[in-house]
Design a protein around this motif. Sequence first.
Motif, PDB file in Angstrom:
ATOM      1  N   ARG A  56      44.870  51.184  40.264  1.00  0.00           N
ATOM      2  CA  ARG A  56      45.021  52.616  40.539  1.00  0.00           C
ATOM      3  C   ARG A  56      43.732  53.138  41.143  1.00  0.00           C
ATOM      4  NH1 ARG A  56      48.026  56.834  40.302  1.00  0.00           N
ATOM      5  NH2 ARG A  56      47.216  58.877  39.790  1.00  0.00           N
ATOM      6  N   SER A  57      43.853  53.919  42.199  1.00  0.00           N
ATOM      7  CA  SER A  57      42.712  54.572  42.826  1.00  0.00           C
ATOM      8  C   SER A  57      42.612  55.993  42.286  1.00  0.00           C
ATOM      9  CB  SER A  57      42.864  54.612  44.348  1.00  0.00           C
ATOM     10  OG  SER A  57      41.894  55.459  44.911  1.00  0.00           O
ATOM     11  N   ASN A  58      41.532  56.299  41.600  1.00  0.00           N
ATOM     12  CA  ASN A  58      41.316  57.657  41.113  1.00  0.00           C
ATOM     13  C   ASN A  58      40.973  58.606  42.254  1.00  0.00           C
ATOM     14  OD1 ASN A  58      41.844  57.019  38.437  1.00  0.00           O
ATOM     15  ND2 ASN A  58      39.755  56.328  38.114  1.00  0.00           N
ATOM     16  N   THR A  59      40.442  58.056  43.342  1.00  0.00           N
ATOM     17  CA  THR A  59      40.065  58.874  44.491  1.00  0.00           C
ATOM     18  C   THR A  59      41.291  59.501  45.150  1.00  0.00           C
ATOM     19  OG1 THR A  59      38.174  57.447  44.872  1.00  0.00           O
ATOM     20  CG2 THR A  59      38.821  58.886  46.681  1.00  0.00           C
ATOM     21  N   VAL A  60      42.310  58.692  45.410  1.00  0.00           N
ATOM     22  CA  VAL A  60      43.516  59.206  46.077  1.00  0.00           C
ATOM     23  C   VAL A  60      44.674  59.422  45.107  1.00  0.00           C
ATOM     24  CG1 VAL A  60      42.911  58.242  48.323  1.00  0.00           C
ATOM     25  CG2 VAL A  60      44.293  56.907  46.746  1.00  0.00           C
ATOM     26  N   LYS A  61      44.446  59.130  43.838  1.00  0.00           N
ATOM     27  CA  LYS A  61      45.445  59.354  42.782  1.00  0.00           C
ATOM     28  C   LYS A  61      46.772  58.646  43.078  1.00  0.00           C
ATOM     29  CE  LYS A  61      43.086  63.080  40.830  1.00  0.00           C
ATOM     30  NZ  LYS A  61      41.781  62.634  41.215  1.00  0.00           N
ATOM     31  N   ASP A  62      46.665  57.355  43.403  1.00  0.00           N
ATOM     32  CA  ASP A  62      47.857  56.563  43.690  1.00  0.00           C
ATOM     33  C   ASP A  62      47.608  55.126  43.246  1.00  0.00           C
ATOM     34  OD1 ASP A  62      50.400  55.977  44.524  1.00  0.00           O
ATOM     35  OD2 ASP A  62      50.076  56.552  46.615  1.00  0.00           O
ATOM     36  N   SER A  63      48.682  54.384  43.043  1.00  0.00           N
ATOM     37  CA  SER A  63      48.587  52.982  42.647  1.00  0.00           C
ATOM     38  C   SER A  63      48.920  52.080  43.830  1.00  0.00           C
ATOM     39  CB  SER A  63      49.550  52.691  41.493  1.00  0.00           C
ATOM     40  OG  SER A  63      49.175  53.427  40.359  1.00  0.00           O
ATOM     41  N   TYR A  64      48.270  50.925  43.850  1.00  0.00           N
ATOM     42  CA  TYR A  64      48.428  49.985  44.957  1.00  0.00           C
ATOM     43  C   TYR A  64      48.589  48.566  44.438  1.00  0.00           C
ATOM     44  CZ  TYR A  64      46.804  53.866  47.731  1.00  0.00           C
ATOM     45  OH  TYR A  64      46.691  55.093  48.319  1.00  0.00           O
ATOM     46  N   SER A  65      49.084  47.704  45.309  1.00  0.00           N
ATOM     47  CA  SER A  65      49.217  46.283  45.011  1.00  0.00           C
ATOM     48  C   SER A  65      48.459  45.495  46.065  1.00  0.00           C
ATOM     49  CB  SER A  65      50.684  45.851  45.051  1.00  0.00           C
ATOM     50  OG  SER A  65      51.427  46.532  44.070  1.00  0.00           O
ATOM     51  N   LEU A  66      47.747  44.475  45.626  1.00  0.00           N
ATOM     52  CA  LEU A  66      47.103  43.525  46.537  1.00  0.00           C
ATOM     53  C   LEU A  66      47.825  42.191  46.392  1.00  0.00           C
ATOM     54  CD1 LEU A  66      43.253  44.029  46.120  1.00  0.00           C
ATOM     55  CD2 LEU A  66      44.698  44.722  48.028  1.00  0.00           C
ATOM     56  N   PHE A  67      48.324  41.676  47.486  1.00  0.00           N
ATOM     57  CA  PHE A  67      48.970  40.367  47.527  1.00  0.00           C
ATOM     58  C   PHE A  67      47.944  39.425  48.156  1.00  0.00           C
ATOM     59  CE2 PHE A  67      52.062  43.695  47.845  1.00  0.00           C
ATOM     60  CZ  PHE A  67      53.200  43.263  47.168  1.00  0.00           C
ATOM     61  N   ILE A  68      47.573  38.360  47.465  1.00  0.00           N
ATOM     62  CA  ILE A  68      46.519  37.476  47.957  1.00  0.00           C
ATOM     63  C   ILE A  68      47.049  36.051  48.018  1.00  0.00           C
ATOM     64  CG2 ILE A  68      44.174  36.623  47.588  1.00  0.00           C
ATOM     65  CD1 ILE A  68      43.854  39.229  45.787  1.00  0.00           C
ATOM     66  N   LYS A  69      47.034  35.485  49.215  1.00  0.00           N
ATOM     67  CA  LYS A  69      47.494  34.111  49.428  1.00  0.00           C
ATOM     68  C   LYS A  69      46.348  33.291  49.985  1.00  0.00           C
ATOM     69  CE  LYS A  69      51.000  31.414  51.843  1.00  0.00           C
ATOM     70  NZ  LYS A  69      50.226  30.245  51.596  1.00  0.00           N
ATOM     71  N   LYS A  70      45.979  32.254  49.261  1.00  0.00           N
ATOM     72  CA  LYS A  70      44.917  31.352  49.696  1.00  0.00           C
ATOM     73  C   LYS A  70      45.543  30.120  50.340  1.00  0.00           C
ATOM     74  CE  LYS A  70      42.050  32.798  45.847  1.00  0.00           C
ATOM     75  NZ  LYS A  70      41.503  32.395  44.552  1.00  0.00           N
ATOM     76  N   PRO A  71      44.786  29.428  51.196  1.00  0.00           N
ATOM     77  CA  PRO A  71      45.313  28.201  51.797  1.00  0.00           C
ATOM     78  C   PRO A  71      45.678  27.168  50.719  1.00  0.00           C
ATOM     79  CG  PRO A  71      43.335  28.904  52.931  1.00  0.00           C
ATOM     80  CD  PRO A  71      43.465  29.773  51.711  1.00  0.00           C
ATOM     81  N   LYS A  72      46.612  26.314  51.042  1.00  0.00           N
ATOM     82  CA  LYS A  72      47.121  25.320  50.099  1.00  0.00           C
ATOM     83  C   LYS A  72      46.002  24.499  49.445  1.00  0.00           C
ATOM     84  CE  LYS A  72      50.987  23.323  51.118  1.00  0.00           C
ATOM     85  NZ  LYS A  72      52.030  22.478  51.696  1.00  0.00           N
ATOM     86  N   ASP A  73      45.004  24.089  50.212  1.00  0.00           N
ATOM     87  CA  ASP A  73      43.915  23.241  49.692  1.00  0.00           C
ATOM     88  C   ASP A  73      42.666  24.041  49.345  1.00  0.00           C
ATOM     89  OD1 ASP A  73      45.466  20.956  49.912  1.00  0.00           O
ATOM     90  OD2 ASP A  73      44.839  20.594  51.977  1.00  0.00           O
ATOM     91  N   TYR A  74      42.802  25.325  49.125  1.00  0.00           N
ATOM     92  CA  TYR A  74      41.641  26.175  48.845  1.00  0.00           C
ATOM     93  C   TYR A  74      40.837  25.676  47.652  1.00  0.00           C
ATOM     94  CZ  TYR A  74      38.825  30.281  47.833  1.00  0.00           C
ATOM     95  OH  TYR A  74      37.770  31.128  47.599  1.00  0.00           O
ATOM     96  N   HIS A  75      41.511  25.266  46.595  1.00  0.00           N
ATOM     97  CA  HIS A  75      40.808  24.809  45.392  1.00  0.00           C
ATOM     98  C   HIS A  75      39.985  23.548  45.645  1.00  0.00           C
ATOM     99  CE1 HIS A  75      44.551  22.523  45.358  1.00  0.00           C
ATOM    100  NE2 HIS A  75      43.938  21.634  44.618  1.00  0.00           N
ATOM    101  N   LYS A  76      40.352  22.750  46.655  1.00  0.00           N
ATOM    102  CA  LYS A  76      39.598  21.538  47.003  1.00  0.00           C
ATOM    103  C   LYS A  76      38.414  21.853  47.911  1.00  0.00           C
ATOM    104  CE  LYS A  76      43.685  18.589  46.868  1.00  0.00           C
ATOM    105  NZ  LYS A  76      44.595  17.775  47.688  1.00  0.00           N
ATOM    106  N   GLU A  77      38.518  22.952  48.678  1.00  0.00           N
ATOM    107  CA  GLU A  77      37.486  23.311  49.661  1.00  0.00           C
ATOM    108  C   GLU A  77      37.038  24.758  49.474  1.00  0.00           C
ATOM    109  OE1 GLU A  77      38.157  21.657  53.751  1.00  0.00           O
ATOM    110  OE2 GLU A  77      40.232  21.675  53.043  1.00  0.00           O
ATOM    111  N   SER A  78      36.789  25.168  48.248  1.00  0.00           N
ATOM    112  CA  SER A  78      36.467  26.573  47.985  1.00  0.00           C
ATOM    113  C   SER A  78      35.137  27.014  48.604  1.00  0.00           C
ATOM    114  CB  SER A  78      36.476  26.855  46.485  1.00  0.00           C
ATOM    115  OG  SER A  78      35.526  26.054  45.829  1.00  0.00           O
ATOM    116  N   ALA A  79      34.256  26.078  48.945  1.00  0.00           N
ATOM    117  CA  ALA A  79      32.987  26.442  49.589  1.00  0.00           C
ATOM    118  C   ALA A  79      33.175  26.691  51.094  1.00  0.00           C
ATOM    119  CB  ALA A  79      31.950  25.351  49.367  1.00  0.00           C
ATOM    120  N   ARG A  80      34.295  26.275  51.635  1.00  0.00           N
ATOM    121  CA  ARG A  80      34.586  26.462  53.059  1.00  0.00           C
ATOM    122  C   ARG A  80      34.764  27.950  53.354  1.00  0.00           C
ATOM    123  NH1 ARG A  80      39.719  23.807  56.317  1.00  0.00           N
ATOM    124  NH2 ARG A  80      39.450  25.073  58.172  1.00  0.00           N
TER     125      ARG A  80
END
Length: 85
Positions: free
Chosen positions: A14-38
């Motif tokens: 929830r943003s107190n600034t604009v008084k509304d709720s939001y959703s963040l959808f986050i998709k990482k690459p399939k091999d992200y956990h193997k190459e997280s420093a990339r």
Amino acid sequence: TTITPEPYSLVRFRSNTVKDSYSLFIKKPKDYHKESARKYTTIYLLDANIYFDIVAALVDKYYEMGIMAPVILVGIGYKDFEQMD
């Protein structure tokens, strides 16, 4: 053919600034956990309640075809579909 994107994370806040709720959808690459420093390009997508699954499937397919590098996809949407204007 049905294209189903890899699983993604969903964060709601929830943003107190604009008084509304939001959703963040986050998709990482399939091999992200193997190459997280990339370093990955990040794509930011608005209206994610509608478009996130579509764009995520395209990103997966383009990567599979070798025409797109792996990316982090971040979608910004409303709390739920009914709240969208």
